[in-house]
Design an enzyme around this catalytic site. Structure first.
Site, PDB file in Angstrom:
ATOM      1  N   SER A   1       0.854  -1.187   0.000  1.00 12.81           N
ATOM      2  CA  SER A   1       0.000   0.000   0.000  1.00 12.81           C
ATOM      3  C   SER A   1       0.890   1.236   0.000  1.00 12.81           C
ATOM      4  CB  SER A   1      -0.899  -0.001   1.237  1.00 12.81           C
ATOM      5  OG  SER A   1      -0.108   0.249   2.382  1.00 12.81           O
ATOM      6  N   LYS A   2       0.228   2.377  -0.040  1.00 11.47           N
ATOM      7  CA  LYS A   2       0.940   3.654  -0.138  1.00 11.47           C
ATOM      8  C   LYS A   2       2.033   3.831   0.906  1.00 11.47           C
ATOM      9  CE  LYS A   2      -2.331   6.806  -2.195  1.00 11.47           C
ATOM     10  NZ  LYS A   2      -3.399   7.720  -1.873  1.00 11.47           N
ATOM     11  N   ARG A   3       1.798   3.275   2.090  1.00 12.28           N
ATOM     12  CA  ARG A   3       2.796   3.523   3.120  1.00 12.28           C
ATOM     13  C   ARG A   3       4.114   2.794   2.851  1.00 12.28           C
ATOM     14  NH1 ARG A   3       2.862  -0.596   6.855  1.00 12.28           N
ATOM     15  NH2 ARG A   3       1.221  -2.093   6.409  1.00 12.28           N
TER      16      ARG A   3
ATOM     17  N   GLY B   1       5.660   3.268   0.120  1.00  8.18           N
ATOM     18  CA  GLY B   1       6.332   4.113  -0.878  1.00  8.18           C
ATOM     19  C   GLY B   1       5.470   4.167  -2.125  1.00  8.18           C
TER      20      GLY B   1
END
Ligand code: GLU
Length: 470
Positions: A238-240, A242
């Site tokens: 997911s976005k976290r 990167g």
């Protein structure tokens, strides 16, 4: 039989690497078998679908070079009449029924089932009630009560789901709009999709979709469910973790070939080969070789691949991508006469991304604002103005402008001043680049050109004289 695959994203966000990998595998399978690859935008969720997301999907696929065979992308919202027709047909043939169970009723049922530790599911109350249509009725599909669905999954193997595990799913909402499982089935049938290749988050939908396809007497496609992609910490990517959107990888300086090569190896292998040209991917791709277990996204490997492609691609294949990054930095690439192919050749060894390459190349196009303070302090000393003036004179005198000749001039100047080469090359480098880091100085000057070199030498001479005598 012509192989027909599809990529069917819902336009509710950016095109992320998981979606891109699904698209790639579907595309490869079609290309390998000389078949067709269809892009179908599943935009029936009007609240969550956005035009920006449609654009992000189209941009991402174009950037990766995943071309589709339908002349225009297919938008599900343009086909509501067809879905309604099929819903009517299912009702007419007794495969579906109207249900007016209220939300309160369904909530109570669910609570009761949960309390009894049962799987929450619709109890089929309206199945035989012969309700007629109203603005409060949904349409439910009559899931067969007996038997089981066998998904001969091409990646995961045989999966068997008993029909009694499934309930009567809603295929049309009270406002008449079709639900996801219905639209997928209708389109897969109408498009004569032979292979449904998609993420394994859809595996629960597959038996339901097969039941509807059976009710419609449609030929079943084969299914291949691709395992998830995880971040380094084992959680779903997911976005976290990167960058996860395809266009963000572009923005961060990756070449599409590198990302494509990275994606193809996410869950698929061909011996221990790591580098695949587009042609090789197509030639070697087999669903049999897709790993059934989740794969882990590894940024370092992607970076390694990117460097590989920067090093080994034709400079002319890299040039448009570098130009894009330079343009992002406000540089009018066309108006400056910089030999971009020579520039790429000079820079690529030291750059892992196009962002690094673009940032390290700005001074070829545009006058830098100021000298790197530390480097200038070290290299611009008493007498450096004289060194640079000598170089300037020597450079002014030549009519030819190429690296070997420039190299000789620098060497001869150092000799005549009885200085080491570094004592001449370093002030020269800072004078023309503004920083202490550049490709070899003769190559740098050759790319920079005579005019810019002479101007920057004069600027440095003035600067040194002003600072020395301040
Ligand atoms: N629209 C679905 C999604 O984006 C995919 C449907 C499918 O591939 O069957 O998750």
């Amino acid at each position: 039989m012509t192989v027909i695959t599809r990529f069917a994203p819902s336009p509710t966000g950016y095109l992320h690497v998981g979606g891109a990998r699904t698209a790639l595998f579907s595309w490869l399978y079609a290309r390998k078998h000389g078949g067709q690859f269809i892009l179908r935008i599943e935009d029936t969720d009007l609240e969550r679908s956005t035009q920006a997301s449609v654009q992000a999907i189209l941009d991402g696929m174009a950037w990766l070079g995943l071309d589709y065979d339908n002349p225009e992308p297919f938008f599900q919202t343009a086909h509501f009449p067809r879905y309604k027709e099929i819903i009517a047909q299912l009702l007419e043939r007794g495969h579906a029924y109207y249900c007016d169970c209220s939300k309160e009723e369904l909530d109570a049922l669910r609570e009761q089932q949960m309390a009894n530790k049962e799987k929450p599911r619709y109890n089929g109350k309206c199945r035989h009630a012969k309700k007629s249509a109203s603005d409060k009725t949904v349409v439910r599909f009559k899931t067969p009560v007996d038997g089981a669905i066998h998904i001969g999954d091409l990646v995961k193997g045989d999966i068997v789901v008993a029909n009694k595990e499934l309930d009567d799913l809603i295929i049309a909402r009270a406002d008449g709009s079709p639900t996801y499982n219905l639209t997928v089935v209708v389109d897969d049938m109408d498009m004569r999709i032979t292979h449904v290749i998609r993420g394994d988050d859809h595996i629960n939908n597959t038996p339901r979709q097969i039941n509807i396809l059976n009710a419609l007497e449609a030929t079943l496609p084969k299914y291949a469910h691709l395992p998830m992609i995880l971040g380094a910490d084992g959680a779903r990517l997911s976005k976290r973790h990167g960058a996860v959107s395809v266009m963000q990888f572009r923005d961060e300086g990756y070449l599409p070939q590198a990302l494509l090569n990275y994606l193809v190896r996410l869950g698929w292998s061909h011996g221990d080969q790591e580098i695949f040209s587009r042609e090789e991917m197509i030639a070697y791709f087999e669903l049999d070789d897709v790993n059934g277990a989740a794969s882990t996204f590894n940024m370092e490997k992607l970076l390694w691949l990117n460097h590989h492609y920067l090093m080994h691609s034709q400079p002319s294949d890299i040039a448009p991508h570098l130009a894009w990054h330079l343009t992002q930095r406000g540089i009018d690439v066309q108006s400056e006469h910089v030999d971009v192919l020579a520039l790429i050749q000079a820079q690529r060894e030291r750059c892992k991304t196009l962002v690094e390459m673009a940032e390290a190349s700005v001074y070829f196009y545009r006058e830098f604002e100021q000298y790197d303070e530390k480097a200038a302090k070290k290299a611009f000393v008493e007498g450096s103005d004289n060194v640079l003036a000598q170089l300037k004179d020597a450079f002014s005198a030549v009519s030819q402008w190429d690296a070997p000749l420039l190299h000789d001039i620098i060497k001869n100047t150092a000799q005549s001043l009885e200085l080491g080469l570094g004592k001449v090359a370093q002030p020269l480098r800072i004078a023309v680049c503004g920083t202490g880091v550049s490709p070899s100085i003769d190559v740098t000057l050759a790319i920079l050109g005579k005019e810019k070199t002479l101007m920057r030498l004069q600027r440095a001479i003035d600067y040194i004289q002003a600072t020395m005598h301040a």
